[in-house]
Enzyme design. Structure first.
Site, short mmCIF file in Angstrom:
data_model
loop_
_atom_site.label_atom_id
_atom_site.label_comp_id
_atom_site.label_asym_id
_atom_site.label_seq_id
_atom_site.Cartn_x
_atom_site.Cartn_y
_atom_site.Cartn_z
N ASP A 1 0.85 -1.19 0.00
CA ASP A 1 0.00 0.00 0.00
C ASP A 1 0.89 1.25 0.00
O ASP A 1 2.11 1.16 0.16
CB ASP A 1 -0.88 -0.04 1.26
N GLU B 1 2.72 5.12 -4.01
CA GLU B 1 2.77 6.06 -5.14
C GLU B 1 4.14 6.73 -5.30
O GLU B 1 4.43 7.09 -6.47
CB GLU B 1 1.66 7.11 -4.97
#
Length: 1051
Positions: free
Chosen positions: A635, A638
């Site tokens: 997770d 980005e």
């Protein structure tokens, strides 16, 4: 029978476009020219002989069919204008991410742009060559004599009537303004006469000033040599027609030379006039490779200096395509390419519609599109079919809850377009820099990126399935998941302890609700630090995992790439060792960049460094020794940062503040992530940001293989092309709302296009509290996500199936049992994705590309080619509308049929029912479901045959041990093909493995048997059977092993 009533056929998407579709020569084909456009007639050479008011460009075009040397008198290899253009500042420049439009009276800014397409003559010759007229040759001789290229821009006087009414002071002020703007933009040419500008139809106006947060004035626009025309505000306050757009003769590159290569051709492009962004590149190299009959590779880069290119392993063609289904034409001046489909003549790409710009940090190329039916370009929350009404799609990985118009977690610069008539093609831009794609109703598309090269792959299909297969031949086919990955997964942030997690698992078992995997979110960690677990609240975690394994279940944990940097030295090995080895992303000063994530201040692992992957493996090994996890959920990759850039911000410079910033959320490349200037092993973060999740997924999958020796299971939030080789994807932190449930369908289908078939959304929603009705309906839909996981946030009501009323709980259990019964079919679909690049969940238009009513459908979907899912997506209803393409469709549960003419049907849908239908001509392998995939796989198979009106059907089954590595590649599998024709069903064994021999085929159900049979023969021996009034024939007790070929006949 589930059908309640027929209704009128679904309205088909209009084929009438906002503006006429450009023909092969760049002008719209139409009986009457649009407003402001001159008449054009055919020339002898099939080109266009009339102009729209602007001068016909000097260049011609040539066909690429049989390439030979193009220039005469030795001029072909002597590049003109090789001297690099001096750097210049961008007028109105740079800055924030976004769209400079002059505000309307309501304060609304306008978006994107088009412009008319440049005219040129189409000269088709048996031997392709650059066609140079007498004027062209004289011009070239003059240029050869000159030391530097002579600018060819339009330096015209303004119309006499403009200046006649101005006062002397205004004239002086205007002159000063224009002079200043020329200096800022590097000596740009004078304003374009309004007569040219008004000839450009609104839908064809290509944006010359896409900067946001800039009020674009006439002076700023004309300082770039562009047209400025105010238009009325867009309806509803949305962005619309650009006020500043390119004139028809705006300077671009010219094709100076072209030479044959083994795979295609190579040439030079020369710009004689500077563009308006700093450090534009005067000479470009063009490489065109005809890689296969259905794949074309076009690359444009700096001819003199190397530039960053995406480090993606792509196939290299070894010979030129022999019979390509496409043809390619070039325009010389301005440079442009036109790609046609040979059999239909459809122009797929026409890049002459707007100028090519190639500066160091601003690359832009536009193309006309042959239709408005465009899909892909992720990751965004939107309908499956994109709107071309002046929308901009930004690709820059960002941590944000899925919201319309925002750039989301992943970047996928690939689109699929359906052409008129049902053919399809795809375009992939292999570029990982921040970019945006501007769509406009011409129809047309503009790519803008701020780094790298223009590296395009074009896939010719010709059908949608073939396009995706060809795309995956370049980026790589997805990995084969373990069978347990296709079972039901359960998670939440907020279990609080391992005992609470364990209680949920036991409750699921008590109610005999199928479950294959239990997950934990970050609350299992000690202080939210990776590779730790809370010794108090999660003390029993190792025992929980052991219990899961005893029951044939699996455990998945979350990891974030942010490594806590605040623990006392020597107390936290992951940071200490990463720091010692220099494995973190660094600042421009060479020190670890410190941001903030869940554990507080953190450093970020640099996965572009091969040594980091070894360190990642060692961390996972150390943790696995205590908690033997089976899969990893990565997770926040980005990468996400609770700060903008770092604790010290970001340094000044053109990496963090580039001359142009695409329309990113937050108006800055460093918004909620690390500085673009940060240093990584392979390059600066400016280039690698969109690759971060891919690189982490590759490292994680590799580590799992080494630790477990089995197929890895990884789910990643951030993704990039080729991600499917290493992980699946979930659609992020959605909300417990009905619209979020709907948006999960186009999201799931888009990732099928992107080559990531293992995809799903958080069932029942992540944030907010769900309702029983919403969660029941969402569980029904989510049972048909390829990746099926129920997950929600802390401080919200629990939403696993056990917490609801008996009626809702039973409905959820039943739909999960249906999923588990279909695991053999789903597993086979994933095998076909892994080996052939097929999609698993797919839009209806993939199977019915000639049916225009399917083009915009995203409230239904198919598994493979044959199972139609029609979920309820609205509250308070007991029926649902669904579109059924022409043909016979069978109710999955009962076998009752409906013969559709291609129409919307109203289906009964009480809360406990999900509508599933089988397409005629298909055969599905199913299995008696068990509480886990491991328990199910030992049960006998039931084959469901859905006969066509001609009494034929086809299907297949791939079966192996469900978890070993490379079973297909090693031949350790069974593969069966099923056929039905002329009242005979056959099972043919194409490959067999002893490991699959224990599984048997127990039952055959045949839907659509028109007449009651008198007897049924299995391999010539009579067998008992049953036949129902709804034309369903069932034969049980077959007992045929998967390694046994057999036939069954009904008479």
């Amino acid at each position: 029978m589930a059908v309640v009533a027929r209704v009128a056929p679904v309205p088909q998407p209009s084929r009438r476009l906002s503006a006429p579709v450009p023909d092969a020569s760049g002008l719209a084909s139409s009986s009457q020219p649009p407003r402001g456009r001159g008449q054009a007639g055919e020339s002898e050479n099939g080109g266009l002989a009339a102009s729209r008011g602007g001068a016909l460009p000097n260049g011609g075009s040539f066909l690429i069919a049989d390439l030979v040397a193009c220039f005469r008198h030795g001029r072909g290899n002597s590049p003109r204008g090789r001297r690099a253009a001096p750097p210049g500042a961008a007028a109105g420049g740079g800055g924030g991410g976004g769209g400079g439009r002059r505000p309307s009276s309501s304060g609304t800014r306008r978006v994107q742009s088009p412009r008319t397409m440049k005219l040129y003559q189409k000269l088709r010759t048996a031997v392709p060559r650059l066609v140079l007229g007498q004027e062209d040759e004289e011009e070239e001789e003059e240029e050869e004599d000159a030391d530097t290229p002579t600018p060819t821009g339009h330096s015209r006087l303004a119309p006499w009537w403009v200046g006649s009414g101005l006062l002397l002071s205004a004239v002086l002020l205007s002159a000063v303004t224009v002079w200043v703007l020329r200096q800022v933009s590097g000596g740009w040419h004078s304003p374009t006469p309004p007569s040219q500008c008004h000839q450009v139809p609104e839908s064809h106006r290509f944006d010359c000033y896409p900067e946001r947060r800039v009020v674009v004035t006439r002076e700023l626009c004309e300082g770039r040599g562009c047209c400025f025309i105010e238009t009325s505000p867009a309806v509803g306050g949305t962005r619309g027609v650009p006020w500043c757009f390119y004139p028809p003769d705006f300077p671009s590159y010219a094709l100076q030379s072209l030479n044959q290569t083994a795979l295609g051709m190579a040439g030079l492009l020369v710009r004689r006039e500077k563009a308006y962004y700093p450090r534009d590149i005067g000479v470009l190299r063009l490489d065109v490779e005809l890689e296969t009959d259905t794949r074309l590779h076009v690359k444009i880069t700096d001819a003199a200096n190397p530039r960053y290119e995406v480090p993606l392993d792509v196939p290299r063609a070894k010979k030129r395509a022999e019979n390509p289904i496409y043809s390619l034409d070039f325009s010389k001046d301005p440079f442009g390419l036109l790609l046609r489909r040979r059999d239909t003549g459809t122009v797929l790409l026409n890049t002459t519609v707007a100028p090519l710009i190639f500066a160091d940090q601003f690359l832009q190329i536009s193309t006309a599109l042959p239709s408005r039916f465009l899909y892909g370009l992720g990751e965004h929350r939107s309908t499956l079919l994109h709107s071309l009404d002046w929308s901009t799609l930004t690709l820059w990985a960002r941590d944000v809850s899925p919201t319309e118009s925002f750039n989301l977690y992943g970047a996928h610069p690939f689109y699929l377009l359906l052409e008129e008539g049902g053919d399809a093609h795809g375009v992939f831009l292999l570029n990982s820099n921040a970019m945006e794609v501007a769509l406009q109703p011409a129809p047309a598309l503009t790519w803008r990126t701020i780094g790298g090269v223009l590296d395009f792959y074009i896939f010719l299909g010709p059908d949608p399935n073939a396009v995706i297969q060809q795309y995956q031949e370049v980026i790589g086919f997805p990995a084969m998941p373990p069978l347990w990955a296709l079972g039901f997964h359960l998670c939440r942030w907020g279990y609080g302890s391992s005992n609470e997690t364990w209680q949920t698992v036991r409750a699921m078992r008590n109610f005999q609700i199928p479950q294959d995997a239990q997950w934990n979110d970050i609350d299992y960690m000690d202080g939210y630090r990776d590779f730790t677990f809370d010794a108090q609240k999660f003390a029993s975690l190792p025992s929980l995992v052991e219990d899961l394994h005893k029951h044939g279940q699996h455990y998945v944990m979350i990891l974030d790439p942010g490594i806590s940097s605040t623990s006392p030295r020597g107390s936290y090995w992951p940071f200490d060792e990463g720091l010692r080895r220099g494995l973190f992303i660094n600042t421009t000063q060479g020190q670890p960049l410190i941001g903030q994530v869940w554990p507080g201040y953190t450093a970020f692992a640099d996965f572009s460094n091969v040594d980091t992957r070894r360190w990642w493996l060692e961390n996972l090994q150390r943790f696995h020794a205590h908690v033997p996890f089976d899969g990893v959920w990565i997770d926040m990759n980005e990468p996400s940062n609770f700060m903008d850039g770092s604790e010290e911000g970001c340094p000044p410079g053109e990496l963090d503040s580039p001359p142009y910033t695409p329309a990113v959320l937050g108006d800055s490349l460093s918004a909620k992530t690390v500085c673009a200037s940060a240093k990584q092993s392979a390059s600066v973060h400016y280039n690698l940001h969109n690759l971060y999740g891919l690189m982490e997924a590759e490292a994680t999958a590799s580590a799992l293989i080494q630790i477990r020796g089995k197929r890895p299971f990884v789910i990643s939030r951030s993704t990039f092309p080729s991600q499917g080789r290493y992980s699946g994807h979930w659609l992020g932190d959605n909300r417990s709302q009905w619209k979020d449930m709907y948006y999960s369908i186009p999201g799931m289908l888009s990732f099928s296009l992107f080559g990531i078939p293992l995809v799903g959304a958080d069932i029942c929603g992540f944030s907010g509290s769900t309702s029983e009705e919403l969660c029941t309906r969402w569980m029904q839909l989510g049972a048909f996500y390829p990746f099926s996981r129920n997950h929600n946030s802390q401080n919200e009501k629990a939403q696993d199936p056990t917490v609801f009323s008996p009626a809702a709980r039973t409905a959820m259990k039943d739909v999960l049992l249906t999923r588990y019964s279909l695991l053999p079919f789903l597993y086979t679909l994933f095998h076909r994705a892994h080996v052939h690049g097929d999609t698993v969940a797919r839009p209806l238009f993939f199977e019915f590309p000639q049916d225009t009513a399917t083009y915009g459908l995203d409230r239904q979907f198919l598994w493979g080619r044959s199972l139609l899912v029609t979920p309820v997506l609205e509250p308070g209803v007991d029926s649902v509308m669904g579109y059924f393409p022409r043909g016979v469709w069978y109710d999955f549960y009962t076998g009752s049929s409906v013969n559709s003419s291609g129409e919307m049907l109203k289906l009964s849908a009480p809360l406990e029912h999900l509508n599933l239908h089988l397409r005629e001509g298909s055969i599905l392998p199913t299995q008696k479901p068990g509480p886990t995939s491991e328990a199910s796989r030992g049960n006998p198979l039931r084959l469901i045959v859905a006969l066509s009106p001609g009494a034929t059907a086809w299907g297949d089954l791939f079966w192996d041990d469900g978890e070993s590595l490379d079973t297909f590649e090693r031949g350790s599998y069974s593969y069966l093909v099923f056929n039905a024709t002329e009242n005979i069903f056959t099972s043919s064994v194409l490959h067999t493995s002893t490991k699959a021999a224990s599984t048997t085929i127990g039952t055959l159900s045949i839907y659509g048997v028109q007449e009651p049979p008198h007897k049924v023969l299995l391999n010539g021996q009579e067998k008992p059977f049953s036949y129902l009034d709804n034309q369903v024939l069932t034969v049980s007790g077959l007992g045929m092993g998967l390694g046994q070929a057999f036939s069954l006949q009904w008479l």
